[in-house]
Write a protein that holds these residues in place. Structure first.
Motif, PDB file in Angstrom:
ATOM      1  N   PHE A  64     -62.643 114.485 -24.703  1.00  0.00           N
ATOM      2  CA  PHE A  64     -62.887 115.696 -25.548  1.00  0.00           C
ATOM      3  C   PHE A  64     -61.484 116.999 -24.776  1.00  0.00           C
ATOM      4  N   GLU A  65     -61.305 116.795 -23.749  1.00  0.00           N
ATOM      5  CA  GLU A  65     -60.161 117.858 -23.617  1.00  0.00           C
ATOM      6  C   GLU A  65     -58.488 117.520 -24.077  1.00  0.00           C
ATOM      7  N   HIS A 394     -47.973 134.206 -20.883  1.00  0.00           N
ATOM      8  CA  HIS A 394     -49.878 134.441 -20.672  1.00  0.00           C
ATOM      9  C   HIS A 394     -49.739 132.927 -20.572  1.00  0.00           C
ATOM     10  N   GLN A 395     -49.564 131.773 -21.435  1.00  0.00           N
ATOM     11  CA  GLN A 395     -49.983 130.774 -21.360  1.00  0.00           C
ATOM     12  C   GLN A 395     -49.380 129.904 -21.001  1.00  0.00           C
ATOM     13  N   TYR A 396     -47.785 130.261 -20.706  1.00  0.00           N
ATOM     14  CA  TYR A 396     -47.388 128.905 -19.698  1.00  0.00           C
ATOM     15  C   TYR A 396     -47.961 129.671 -18.028  1.00  0.00           C
ATOM     16  N   LEU A 397     -48.243 130.409 -18.237  1.00  0.00           N
ATOM     17  CA  LEU A 397     -49.131 131.191 -16.504  1.00  0.00           C
ATOM     18  C   LEU A 397     -50.185 130.075 -16.150  1.00  0.00           C
ATOM     19  N   MET A 398     -51.226 129.542 -17.627  1.00  0.00           N
ATOM     20  CA  MET A 398     -52.460 128.717 -17.492  1.00  0.00           C
ATOM     21  C   MET A 398     -52.118 127.378 -17.447  1.00  0.00           C
ATOM     22  N   SER A 399     -50.383 127.174 -17.405  1.00  0.00           N
ATOM     23  CA  SER A 399     -50.297 125.142 -16.774  1.00  0.00           C
ATOM     24  C   SER A 399     -50.491 124.446 -15.568  1.00  0.00           C
ATOM     25  N   GLY A 400     -50.852 123.852 -15.265  1.00  0.00           N
ATOM     26  CA  GLY A 400     -51.479 122.923 -14.739  1.00  0.00           C
ATOM     27  C   GLY A 400     -53.019 122.918 -14.494  1.00  0.00           C
ATOM     28  N   LEU A 401     -54.101 124.212 -15.332  1.00  0.00           N
ATOM     29  CA  LEU A 401     -55.685 123.981 -15.513  1.00  0.00           C
ATOM     30  C   LEU A 401     -56.190 123.073 -16.336  1.00  0.00           C
ATOM     31  N   PRO A 402     -57.233 122.895 -15.645  1.00  0.00           N
ATOM     32  CA  PRO A 402     -57.609 122.311 -17.094  1.00  0.00           C
ATOM     33  C   PRO A 402     -57.997 122.777 -18.343  1.00  0.00           C
ATOM     34  N   VAL A 403     -57.668 121.910 -19.456  1.00  0.00           N
ATOM     35  CA  VAL A 403     -57.579 122.285 -21.015  1.00  0.00           C
ATOM     36  C   VAL A 403     -58.378 123.237 -20.915  1.00  0.00           C
ATOM     37  N   LEU A 404     -59.903 122.809 -20.882  1.00  0.00           N
ATOM     38  CA  LEU A 404     -61.152 123.872 -21.206  1.00  0.00           C
ATOM     39  C   LEU A 404     -60.608 125.237 -20.234  1.00  0.00           C
ATOM     40  N   ASN A 405     -60.596 125.129 -19.297  1.00  0.00           N
ATOM     41  CA  ASN A 405     -59.973 126.535 -18.493  1.00  0.00           C
ATOM     42  C   ASN A 405     -59.443 127.429 -18.734  1.00  0.00           C
TER      43      ASN A 405
END
Length: 599
Positions: A64-65, A394-405
């Protein structure tokens, strides 16, 4: 920035060939195959009774991710194509295909969430401590709890399927309406037809005659399209209300509040603080009217500069200013923004055929973003550019986190963007070289308070009342315009001499099928970011890392929990909001002092 920056974005590095891209075609086909595989896996899955039976659900989560990330890639790309050229018919067709895919994934998720809600509570608690589930604990709990408040999965799935050609179809029809808007404009002895996006920029021209002339034509154009817009808005609202009714939801704000992970108490506290601050804003509007030699401000005067001279800014100048001011707060934010300019992630060219407005979209599969706007050289355009770069960071900082997070809500998304915008605005005011320049820049900064305290409040009041009326039946265009004007008068405390009755027709946000009530999250973002900015001023350079940590948590917390963890404040109480409002009020009081002798 020695050589001129490219003002058109690079989409070829994502999928070469635009809407006819063979790579995009293959990508969509693979995604459709994986979505089919996902559906089959969910349909054959059983409610586990022990941890040994959990593994099929974990495999489903992984697939799903993957599908979510790839759908984001396709959706963002097709959205970019449609925005850059509203006559790209192939892109519009692809948009329908991607919408179908999104609906398919939502339908599958509804069935999967139903499996989650049937899991025994003790087994659920044990699973959430395991290596796979622990990082997704917030998302899994949220999905399970929401599933218990919806219809059965078969009904939810049917509703999502019907929405493709119903609900989402009406949203896409609005895009068609906008693409047909053409407004005549005469300049330098030549008459040209402007798109809605180009005409909108003219509404902010420093010359009052140009603004008023364009506003008359703007209202005429939307009046001509009002019946189409009224039908569209009625049916979008009708679909939502019917869906909510079948879920047993009586409060039309239940879904938007849940999506934004915030409580009604927080929302009402925020609006109450804003309402108490409005008398100072009215003072500002009245003072501005005097400075412009008017008895009262018309709708198009609210955002007009107090200086009459046209001050143009080049795109390169705007980019340099933004990067310089970002660097004073965070080298990481500045370096990211420089990269976005250098890699041509931004579509800013002023040309016919583009969609109006601005946005930032994320390509989760390739870990990139793209920014869309039409840069006309105004200070407002500079603000928009900084705003969208805040989203991208903001989105750049989310890199590396699980997609759903990485699925953060609109209100905290608007926090990052308005914070970035504030960095630039505040720094420019403080660095002003003359009293006149400082006054002009301060006034531009105050415009944000007027927009978020009054304009957005008018949208919220209008939409809330429109839904109440829609429960009783269809509204015609005249009735909708009346509701719009009433909301504007209330939100602006009757401080204006004229209003914009067809604002409801011209504003894309009312027709968004992705996010209902596309208004109050903007004000939340502005107020929350202002509160963050107050903290940044208090703590200095050390706050940049705290800011990044807060943004990385935005996908896995309610806003109340987020504020408590990173700021130690309670958003249901007035204190935090009052601190943010006080900063806005201080700007206005400074403006009033600086203009005492002029008035």
């Amino acid at each position: 920035m020695n050589k001129p920056l490219r003002q058109t974005w690079d989409l070829e590095s994502i999928f070469p060939g635009g809407s006819s891209s063979p790579e995009l075609k293959a990508f969509l086909e693979s995604l459709e195959a994986e979505a089919k595989q996902l559906r089959e896996a969910v349909q054959s899955a059983k409610v586990p009774t022990n941890l040994q039976e959990i593994s099929p659900l974990e495999e489903i989560l992984s697939l799903f991710e993957k599908c979510v990330a790839k759908a984001s890639e396709a959706g963002a790309f097709v959205g970019c194509l449609a925005a850059q050229d509203q006559n790209d018919k192939k892109a519009i067709q692809l948009s329908g295909r991607v919408t179908t895919l999104y609906a398919e994934l939502q339908s599958i998720k509804a069935k999967f969430d139903n499996l989650l809600r049937e899991i025994d509570d003790s087994l659920w608690a044990s699973w959430l401590t395991t290596e796979k589930a622990a990082p997704l604990q917030f998302i899994l709990n949220e999905s399970r709890d929401l599933a218990r408040e919806k219809m059965n999965p078969e009904m939810e799935s049917l509703a999502l399927e019907l929405a493709i050609d119903g609900y989402h179809g009406w949203g896409e029809f609005y895009d068609t309406i906008v693409s047909k808007i053409q407004i005549p404009h005469e300049e330098n002895g030549k008459t040209e037809l402007l798109s809605a996006g180009q005409a909108f920029n003219k509404l902010h021209n420093p010359n009052r005659e140009v603004r008023q002339e364009m506003f008359e034509k703007w209202e005429q154009a939307w009046t001509a399209a009002e019946d189409y817009c009224a039908d569209t808005l009625n049916h979008l609202a009708g679909f939502r209300l019917k869906l909510y009714g079948n879920r047993g939801w009586e409060d039309v704000l239940k879904e938007p509040l849940a999506i934004n992970r915030m409580s009604r108490e927080t929302l009402e506290t925020m609006w109450a603080v804003i309402q108490d601050a409005k008398p100072v804003l009215v003072e500002y509007l009245n003072r501005k009217a005097k400075l412009l030699g008017l008895e009262g401000l018309a709708w198009t005067d609210v955002e007009a500069p107090i200086r009459t001279a046209v001050s143009k800014v080049t795109y390169d100048e705007a980019a340099q200013t933004i990067v310089e001011q970002f660097r004073k707060f965070s080298p990481k934010l500045a370096d990211f923004s420089q990269m976005a300019f250098d890699k041509s992630w931004i579509e800013a060219e002023d040309r016919p055929g583009k969609r109006p407005g601005g946005f930032c979209t994320s390509f989760q599969w390739s870990n990139q973003t793209r920014i869309f706007m039409t840069f006309g050289g105004t200070s407002s355009n500079v603000s928009t550019l900084a705003h969208e770069l805040g989203h991208a960071y903001h989105q750049y900082l989310m890199s590396g986190l699980p997609v759903l997070n990485q699925d953060y809500a609109m209100n905290v998304a608007e926090t990052a963007s308005t914070f970035a915008e504030m960095i630039v605005a505040d720094a420019l005011v403080k660095a002003a070289k003359s009293e006149e320049e400082k006054l002009a820049l301060l006034e531009e900064k105050i415009q944000n308070s007027v927009a978020f305290f009054m304009n957005i409040h008018a949208r919220f009041l209008f939409e809330t009342r429109f839904y109440d009326k829609r429960k009783e039946g269809l509204l015609n265009a005249a009735e909708i315009s009346e509701l719009m004007e009433e909301a504007q008068k209330e939100a602006y405390c009757n401080a204006l001499s004229s209003y914009h009755p067809h604002f409801w027709a011209s504003k894309l946000h009312f027709y968004s099928t992705g996010v209902p009530f596309y208004n109050f999250p903007y004000t939340f973002g502005y107020m929350f970011s202002t509160g963050l900015y107050v903290r940044a001023l208090e703590e200095g350079s050390s706050f940049a890392d705290k800011y990044d940590a807060l943004l990385r948590d935005t996908g896995v917390m309610t806003v109340e929990a987020l504020a408590k963890k990173h700021l130690g404040v309670d958003l249901t109480e007035r204190d935090f909001w009052q601190g943010a409002a006080d900063m806005c009020i201080a700007d206005i009081q400074q403006f009033l002092r600086m203009t005492d002798h002029l008035a």
